[in-house]
Write an enzyme that holds these catalytic residues in place. Structure first.
Site, PDB file in Angstrom:
ATOM      1  N   ARG A 116       0.855  -1.186   0.000  1.00 32.06           N
ATOM      2  CA  ARG A 116       0.000   0.000   0.000  1.00 32.06           C
ATOM      3  C   ARG A 116       0.891   1.235   0.000  1.00 32.06           C
ATOM      4  NH1 ARG A 116      -1.837  -3.851   3.667  1.00 32.06           N
ATOM      5  NH2 ARG A 116      -3.955  -4.640   3.271  1.00 32.06           N
ATOM      6  N   LYS A 142      -2.264  -2.943  11.784  1.00 35.66           N
ATOM      7  CA  LYS A 142      -1.460  -3.850  12.607  1.00 35.66           C
ATOM      8  C   LYS A 142      -0.894  -3.157  13.852  1.00 35.66           C
ATOM      9  CE  LYS A 142      -1.642  -7.358   9.696  1.00 35.66           C
ATOM     10  NZ  LYS A 142      -2.422  -6.824   8.612  1.00 35.66           N
ATOM     11  N   HIS A 213      -3.140   2.027  -5.314  1.00 36.65           N
ATOM     12  CA  HIS A 213      -3.962   0.919  -4.854  1.00 36.65           C
ATOM     13  C   HIS A 213      -4.468   0.077  -6.020  1.00 36.65           C
ATOM     14  CE1 HIS A 213      -5.357  -0.778  -1.124  1.00 36.65           C
ATOM     15  NE2 HIS A 213      -6.519  -1.059  -1.672  1.00 36.65           N
ATOM     16  N   ARG A 216      -1.783  -2.287  -6.739  1.00 38.35           N
ATOM     17  CA  ARG A 216      -1.887  -3.389  -5.763  1.00 38.35           C
ATOM     18  C   ARG A 216      -2.987  -4.369  -6.189  1.00 38.35           C
ATOM     19  NH1 ARG A 216      -1.697  -5.298  -0.446  1.00 38.35           N
ATOM     20  NH2 ARG A 216      -3.750  -5.641   0.498  1.00 38.35           N
ATOM     21  N   HIS A 240      -4.302  -9.479   3.502  1.00 38.19           N
ATOM     22  CA  HIS A 240      -5.643  -9.166   3.998  1.00 38.19           C
ATOM     23  C   HIS A 240      -5.894  -9.966   5.268  1.00 38.19           C
ATOM     24  CE1 HIS A 240      -6.595  -7.889  -0.280  1.00 38.19           C
ATOM     25  NE2 HIS A 240      -6.975  -6.873   0.439  1.00 38.19           N
ATOM     26  N   TYR A 249     -11.621 -10.364  -5.416  1.00 36.91           N
ATOM     27  CA  TYR A 249     -10.714 -10.256  -6.553  1.00 36.91           C
ATOM     28  C   TYR A 249     -10.953 -11.383  -7.557  1.00 36.91           C
ATOM     29  CZ  TYR A 249      -8.059  -6.802  -3.925  1.00 36.91           C
ATOM     30  OH  TYR A 249      -7.675  -5.674  -3.240  1.00 36.91           O
TER      31      TYR A 249
END
Length: 446
Positions: A116, A142, A213, A216, A240, A249
């Protein structure tokens, strides 16, 4: 109107039915304004949190849990662009320039690690382990927990090339910095990375609006498509928290993170050659082997154990048979450049001493075993030497001027094609600093 302390208290003092009615009207207004479901839900969550805190403080006697949020629709377009488009974008960067090296490295961590943009902005030099091929990141959501990501050799090489060219390898400095006059050396912002990515796609004619993004998204989708895969393993690439997110996706795809990174960066060269040519270089002073190498057009390697006079003799014999030999010589030299000769020699000597001891041990073992196979013939002391003083003399070690002069002499006397430098220090940081100094003050002068 912007909220004030009085208006917030007035809202918290409403009766339950009145409060729910106010929030429902606010929700209807947000929907009518065309905001996305996720945006509406975030704003409703903020109001619910306010009411919850008000109850804890005793200034509110109602709950807004009965006010439901909007159902968020799954992403409709997460495919971004394919690997061919990514390849075109990456290949546009001029890697002879500083900005080209930087932008090339940014795209490789975006594509090869599916990072990211916030993660990219937060990277420091100390987070990058070139030899271990790992990158330390502070992932989304996180907290202070760090993650160590395996990377492909191409990602590691792109980062190292940029950092060495930039020249400042302090571990506390950001990896990606601005290069413009007013902000040079400052950490790149998320907005700056967005603009770099967007402009790079526009420059090669990609019509679809692209952002970090979306790159990504493209990397994750390409990994799923290419591996016919395994959601659990692709999750190592996407990171994820919920594997169900990957179902958005695509629903069938595989490979561990290291393999993913190798796979993605390998896609950026298109079309693939059927067979890569393999260059072969022979390090020898044996007359028969020199003749064989010249006849077969094998390359000639000038190893660190050979003096300049020995190399000149070898090259003369090779080129007498193969006139195209001027393009087939690779000179391998131990190397270390510093601000002074004393500093360079002091740093290089421990490395050379260990190498000398090891090679003498190998030579003695071959001679003591009386092993005379073609590839283990005893080394002639007249043609090659692993003595510490001789290695130092044959190497390119010294201050900037000394290194320039030595390289120039090799070029003039050997009609040199390729020079392979092996930084001789036991300290990785010192090696990187020496390569940076070479890149800045030696390379462009020889």
């Amino acid at each position: 109107l912007p909220p004030t302390g009085d208006s917030v208290l007035e809202f918290l003092h409403l009766q339950p039915s009145q409060a729910v009615m106010v929030v429902l009207k606010y929700k209807a207004k947000l929907i009518a304004s065309g905001l996305r479901e996720a945006t509406i839900n975030r704003r409703l969550a903020a109001i619910k949190s306010l009411a919850k805190m008000g109850r804890k403080l005793g200034v509110c006697n109602y709950s807004l849990e009965d006010v439901s949020g909007e159902k968020v629709k799954a992403y409709r377009d997460t495919r971004g662009v394919d690997s061919k488009a990514i390849a075109v974008v990456i290949q546009q960067f001029d890697r002879e320039t500083l900005i080209g090296k930087r932008n090339y490295a940014i795209f490789f961590v975006l594509w090869g690690l599916a990072l990211r943009r916030q993660e990219i902005c937060q990277l420091d030099v100390g987070d990058f382990d070139f030899y271990g091929r790992k990158l330390r990141v502070l992932g989304k959501g996180k907290g202070t927990n760090e993650e160590y990501l395996d990377m492909s050799k191409d990602v590691a090489a792109a980062l190292a090339d940029w950092l060495i060219a930039r020249g400042d390898l302090n571990g506390n400095l950001p990896i990606f910095t601005a290069l413009d006059f007013h902000n040079e050396g400052h950490r790149l912002t998320t907005d700056a990375i967005y603009k770099i990515v967007s402009a790079s796609f526009k420059a090669v004619g990609v019509k679809k609006p692209m952002s970090p993004h979306r790159v990504r998204h493209s990397a994750i989708t390409a990994a799923l498509d290419a591996t016919d895969g395994n959601i659990r393993k692709v999750q190592k690439l996407s990171r994820h928290a919920d594997p169900r997110t990957l179902m958005i996706y695509d629903d069938n795809r595989n490979k561990d993170l290291w393999e993913m990174s190798e796979l993605l960066t390998g896609m950026t060269i298109y079309p693939k050659p059927l067979q890569k040519s393999i260059s072969v270089y022979v390090a020898t002073s044996d007359d028969d082997t020199l003749k064989f190498s010249a006849v077969k057009s094998l390359g000639l390697m000038g190893g660190t154990q050979f003096s300049l006079n020995t190399l000149k003799s070898n090259v003369t014999k090779y080129r007498a048979i193969n006139s195209s030999g001027s393009d087939r010589l690779m000179l391998a030299r131990f190397f270390f450049v510093a601000r002074t000769n004393e500093e360079a020699v002091s740093e290089a000597l421990p490395f050379l001493r260990i190498f000398s001891q090891r090679m003498k041990a190998v030579k003695n073992k071959v001679q003591s075993d009386d092993n005379h196979s073609q590839h283990l013939m005893p080394i002639s002391g007249q043609k090659a030497s692993f003595n510490e003083d001789d290695l130092l003399e044959n190497s390119i070690i010294g201050d900037v001027t000394t290194c320039r002069d030595k390289i120039k002499r090799f070029q003039d006397e050997l009609n040199l094609g390729t020079l392979a430098l092996n930084p001789c220090s036991l300290d990785l940081q010192k090696k990187l600093e020496s390569l940076a100094l070479y890149n800045q003050e030696v390379r462009n002068y020889v």
